[in-house]
Design a protein around this motif. Sequence first.
Motif, PDB file in Angstrom:
ATOM      1  N   ALA A  25      -2.803   6.292  17.573  1.00  0.00           N
ATOM      2  CA  ALA A  25      -2.562   5.004  16.914  1.00  0.00           C
ATOM      3  C   ALA A  25      -1.134   4.537  17.172  1.00  0.00           C
ATOM      4  O   ALA A  25      -0.180   5.311  17.052  1.00  0.00           O
ATOM      5  N   ARG A  26      -0.997   3.270  17.514  1.00  0.00           N
ATOM      6  CA  ARG A  26       0.323   2.674  17.723  1.00  0.00           C
ATOM      7  C   ARG A  26       0.641   1.769  16.543  1.00  0.00           C
ATOM      8  O   ARG A  26      -0.084   0.816  16.260  1.00  0.00           O
ATOM      9  N   LEU A  27       1.731   2.075  15.872  1.00  0.00           N
ATOM     10  CA  LEU A  27       2.192   1.243  14.770  1.00  0.00           C
ATOM     11  C   LEU A  27       3.204   0.237  15.305  1.00  0.00           C
ATOM     12  O   LEU A  27       3.969   0.549  16.217  1.00  0.00           O
ATOM     13  N   ASP A  28       3.187  -0.957  14.758  1.00  0.00           N
ATOM     14  CA  ASP A  28       4.117  -2.018  15.153  1.00  0.00           C
ATOM     15  C   ASP A  28       5.127  -2.243  14.039  1.00  0.00           C
ATOM     16  O   ASP A  28       4.760  -2.245  12.858  1.00  0.00           O
ATOM     17  N   TYR A  29       6.371  -2.483  14.442  1.00  0.00           N
ATOM     18  CA  TYR A  29       7.444  -2.681  13.474  1.00  0.00           C
ATOM     19  C   TYR A  29       8.254  -3.931  13.817  1.00  0.00           C
ATOM     20  O   TYR A  29       9.254  -3.861  14.520  1.00  0.00           O
ATOM     21  N   PHE A  43       1.522  -1.348   0.109  1.00  0.00           N
ATOM     22  CA  PHE A  43       0.208  -1.380   0.742  1.00  0.00           C
ATOM     23  C   PHE A  43      -0.712  -0.473  -0.065  1.00  0.00           C
ATOM     24  O   PHE A  43      -0.325   0.639  -0.433  1.00  0.00           O
ATOM     25  N   VAL A  44      -1.920  -0.932  -0.319  1.00  0.00           N
ATOM     26  CA  VAL A  44      -2.912  -0.151  -1.057  1.00  0.00           C
ATOM     27  C   VAL A  44      -4.151  -0.012  -0.179  1.00  0.00           C
ATOM     28  O   VAL A  44      -4.669  -1.005   0.328  1.00  0.00           O
ATOM     29  N   ALA A  45      -4.582   1.228  -0.001  1.00  0.00           N
ATOM     30  CA  ALA A  45      -5.795   1.512   0.776  1.00  0.00           C
ATOM     31  C   ALA A  45      -6.753   2.278  -0.129  1.00  0.00           C
ATOM     32  O   ALA A  45      -6.738   3.506  -0.162  1.00  0.00           O
ATOM     33  N   PRO A  46      -7.594   1.558  -0.898  1.00  0.00           N
ATOM     34  CA  PRO A  46      -8.456   2.221  -1.876  1.00  0.00           C
ATOM     35  C   PRO A  46      -9.669   2.923  -1.276  1.00  0.00           C
ATOM     36  O   PRO A  46     -10.390   3.611  -2.000  1.00  0.00           O
ATOM     37  N   GLU A  75       3.755  -3.730  10.535  1.00  0.00           N
ATOM     38  CA  GLU A  75       2.771  -4.799  10.681  1.00  0.00           C
ATOM     39  C   GLU A  75       1.449  -4.307  10.101  1.00  0.00           C
ATOM     40  O   GLU A  75       0.998  -3.208  10.410  1.00  0.00           O
ATOM     41  N   SER A  76       0.826  -5.119   9.243  1.00  0.00           N
ATOM     42  CA  SER A  76      -0.320  -4.658   8.447  1.00  0.00           C
ATOM     43  C   SER A  76      -1.570  -4.343   9.270  1.00  0.00           C
ATOM     44  O   SER A  76      -2.297  -3.403   8.943  1.00  0.00           O
ATOM     45  N   LYS A  77      -1.857  -5.085  10.330  1.00  0.00           N
ATOM     46  CA  LYS A  77      -3.048  -4.779  11.128  1.00  0.00           C
ATOM     47  C   LYS A  77      -2.886  -3.427  11.827  1.00  0.00           C
ATOM     48  O   LYS A  77      -3.816  -2.621  11.867  1.00  0.00           O
ATOM     49  N   ALA A  78      -1.706  -3.158  12.354  1.00  0.00           N
ATOM     50  CA  ALA A  78      -1.448  -1.864  12.995  1.00  0.00           C
ATOM     51  C   ALA A  78      -1.558  -0.734  11.975  1.00  0.00           C
ATOM     52  O   ALA A  78      -2.104   0.332  12.272  1.00  0.00           O
TER      53      ALA A  78
END
Length: 154
Positions: A25-29, A43-46, A75-78
């Motif tokens: 996975a590539r995270l974007d900043y 950020f909440v991931a229930p 970045e939220s999509k990443a």
Amino acid sequence: MSADSSYTPAHLGQASGLPATPEEARLDYPPNPHPGALYLVRFVAPEFTSLCPVTGQPDFAHLVIDYVPGERIVESKALKLFLGSFRNHAAFHEACTVGIGKRLFDEMQPQWLRIGGYWYPRGGIPIDVFWQSGPPPAGLWLPDQGVQPYRGRG
């Protein structure tokens, strides 16, 4: 607030498949739009899922990630794709929760970060895992993570 023309998102505005593993996975900043301001991002991931490394059965958690941006934000999509990559990843609750927090902290370099992993019962016992990078900055408004102790988590 100014746009940084040197930032090129890997996922935003494009079709992006779910990475096969968290390592892929590539995270974007992107740049922080309010550098120098003291503010909290949550950020909440229930519906976070991973796999038990022993049985291969699915595990479920409610994750809450709080951070104070430094020079960059995530970045939220990443982030969504990164978290989704755990769906077929076998690891203990502690490895998932702390690993997510440390990766975000190491790569994004926020002023401060904490993660709460509120895991649903495995063998009748809910496991909650918490990690933070250090004490929160002085003067930060830090709301409670808002997740109830286990009683059905709802």
